[in-house]
Design a protein around this motif. Structure first.
Motif, PDB file in Angstrom:
ATOM      1  N   ASP A  38       0.835  -1.121  -0.091  1.00 31.71           N
ATOM      2  CA  ASP A  38      -0.129   0.009   0.070  1.00 31.71           C
ATOM      3  C   ASP A  38       0.844   1.328   0.002  1.00 31.71           C
ATOM      4  OD1 ASP A  38      -2.252  -1.444   0.148  1.00 31.71           O
ATOM      5  OD2 ASP A  38      -2.831  -1.258   2.124  1.00 31.71           O
ATOM      6  N   THR A  39       0.311   2.471  -0.006  1.00 29.78           N
ATOM      7  CA  THR A  39       0.902   3.869  -0.139  1.00 29.78           C
ATOM      8  C   THR A  39       0.392   4.243   1.442  1.00 29.78           C
ATOM      9  OG1 THR A  39       0.561   4.036  -2.342  1.00 29.78           O
ATOM     10  CG2 THR A  39       0.610   5.993  -1.058  1.00 29.78           C
ATOM     11  N   LEU A  41       0.983   7.898   3.592  1.00 25.58           N
ATOM     12  CA  LEU A  41       1.084   9.597   3.400  1.00 25.58           C
ATOM     13  C   LEU A  41       1.263  10.193   4.632  1.00 25.58           C
ATOM     14  CD1 LEU A  41       1.298  11.569   1.119  1.00 25.58           C
ATOM     15  CD2 LEU A  41      -1.260  11.744   1.476  1.00 25.58           C
ATOM     16  N   GLU A  79      12.148  13.224  -5.226  1.00 24.07           N
ATOM     17  CA  GLU A  79      11.853  11.717  -5.041  1.00 24.07           C
ATOM     18  C   GLU A  79      13.265  11.048  -4.844  1.00 24.07           C
ATOM     19  OE1 GLU A  79       9.606   8.414  -7.677  1.00 24.07           O
ATOM     20  OE2 GLU A  79       9.707  10.188  -8.491  1.00 24.07           O
ATOM     21  N   ARG A  82      11.337   4.985  -3.460  1.00 26.35           N
ATOM     22  CA  ARG A  82       9.932   4.815  -2.887  1.00 26.35           C
ATOM     23  C   ARG A  82       9.523   6.023  -2.303  1.00 26.35           C
ATOM     24  NH1 ARG A  82       8.482   1.266   0.105  1.00 26.35           N
ATOM     25  NH2 ARG A  82      10.681   0.699   1.077  1.00 26.35           N
ATOM     26  N   HIS A  97       5.549  10.829   0.885  1.00 25.59           N
ATOM     27  CA  HIS A  97       4.593   9.764   0.185  1.00 25.59           C
ATOM     28  C   HIS A  97       5.541   8.614   0.057  1.00 25.59           C
ATOM     29  CE1 HIS A  97       2.798   8.847  -3.767  1.00 25.59           C
ATOM     30  NE2 HIS A  97       2.449   7.770  -2.989  1.00 25.59           N
ATOM     31  N   ILE A  98       5.211   7.517   0.635  1.00 24.10           N
ATOM     32  CA  ILE A  98       6.029   6.221   0.825  1.00 24.10           C
ATOM     33  C   ILE A  98       5.268   5.149  -0.552  1.00 24.10           C
ATOM     34  CG2 ILE A  98       6.963   4.076   1.965  1.00 24.10           C
ATOM     35  CD1 ILE A  98       6.931   5.994   4.560  1.00 24.10           C
ATOM     36  N   LYS A  99       5.904   4.930  -1.512  1.00 24.62           N
ATOM     37  CA  LYS A  99       5.048   4.113  -2.399  1.00 24.62           C
ATOM     38  C   LYS A  99       5.384   2.514  -2.143  1.00 24.62           C
ATOM     39  CE  LYS A  99       7.395   5.836  -5.987  1.00 24.62           C
ATOM     40  NZ  LYS A  99       7.729   6.046  -7.225  1.00 24.62           N
ATOM     41  N   VAL A 100       4.476   1.665  -2.337  1.00 25.81           N
ATOM     42  CA  VAL A 100       4.720   0.395  -2.221  1.00 25.81           C
ATOM     43  C   VAL A 100       5.314  -0.053  -0.820  1.00 25.81           C
ATOM     44  CG1 VAL A 100       5.323  -1.796  -3.198  1.00 25.81           C
ATOM     45  CG2 VAL A 100       4.960   0.004  -4.625  1.00 25.81           C
ATOM     46  N   CYS A 101       4.658   0.206   0.290  1.00 22.27           N
ATOM     47  CA  CYS A 101       5.388  -0.016   1.433  1.00 22.27           C
ATOM     48  C   CYS A 101       5.699  -1.442   1.632  1.00 22.27           C
ATOM     49  CB  CYS A 101       4.326   0.295   2.623  1.00 22.27           C
ATOM     50  SG  CYS A 101       3.793   2.065   3.018  1.00 22.27           S
TER      51      CYS A 101
END
Length: 114
Positions: A38-39, A41, A79, A82, A97-101
């Protein structure tokens, strides 16, 4: 044959941001629980419009702070892998924002401003 599907839980904890003199940095939410993939924030606000450097750090239990990513006042977005920081300086607000935790993202997160 039976397959077991499981998902790791990623726990993210946040502390109040660092305080410099009378200026404050404040994070929200205080706690966030997300599923692996998940993402996440994390929001941070600040009171001093003279701040021009906004770093984010992570601390895993029992270890030192680790620098993640930072943004300067002249940028809207920065950036690093991630991790993405968005800055809205006029609103005195920035967020991580953390992508693909991933499970290794579990820990305490700190925003700062100088």
């Amino acid at each position: 044959m039976v397959k077991s599907l499981g998902a790791s839980l990623v726990m993210l904890f946040f502390q109040l941001g660092w305080v410099t003199s009378q200026s404050k940095v404040k994070q929200s939410p205080q706690f966030l629980q997300v599923q692996e993939g998940d993402t996440a924030l994390i929001n941070c606000s600040f009171t001093d419009s003279n701040f021009d450097y906004f770093p984010w750090y992570q601390q895993v239990s029992g270890k030192a702070l680790t620098f993640l990513v930072a943004i300067r006042e002249t940028q809207d977005m920065q950036e690093e892998g991630r991790f993405i920081v968005h800055l809205k300086k006029s609103a005195k607000h920035y967020f991580l924002h953390i992508k693909v935790c991933q499970p290794e993202d579990s820990g305490f997160y700190f925003c700062a401003a100088t």
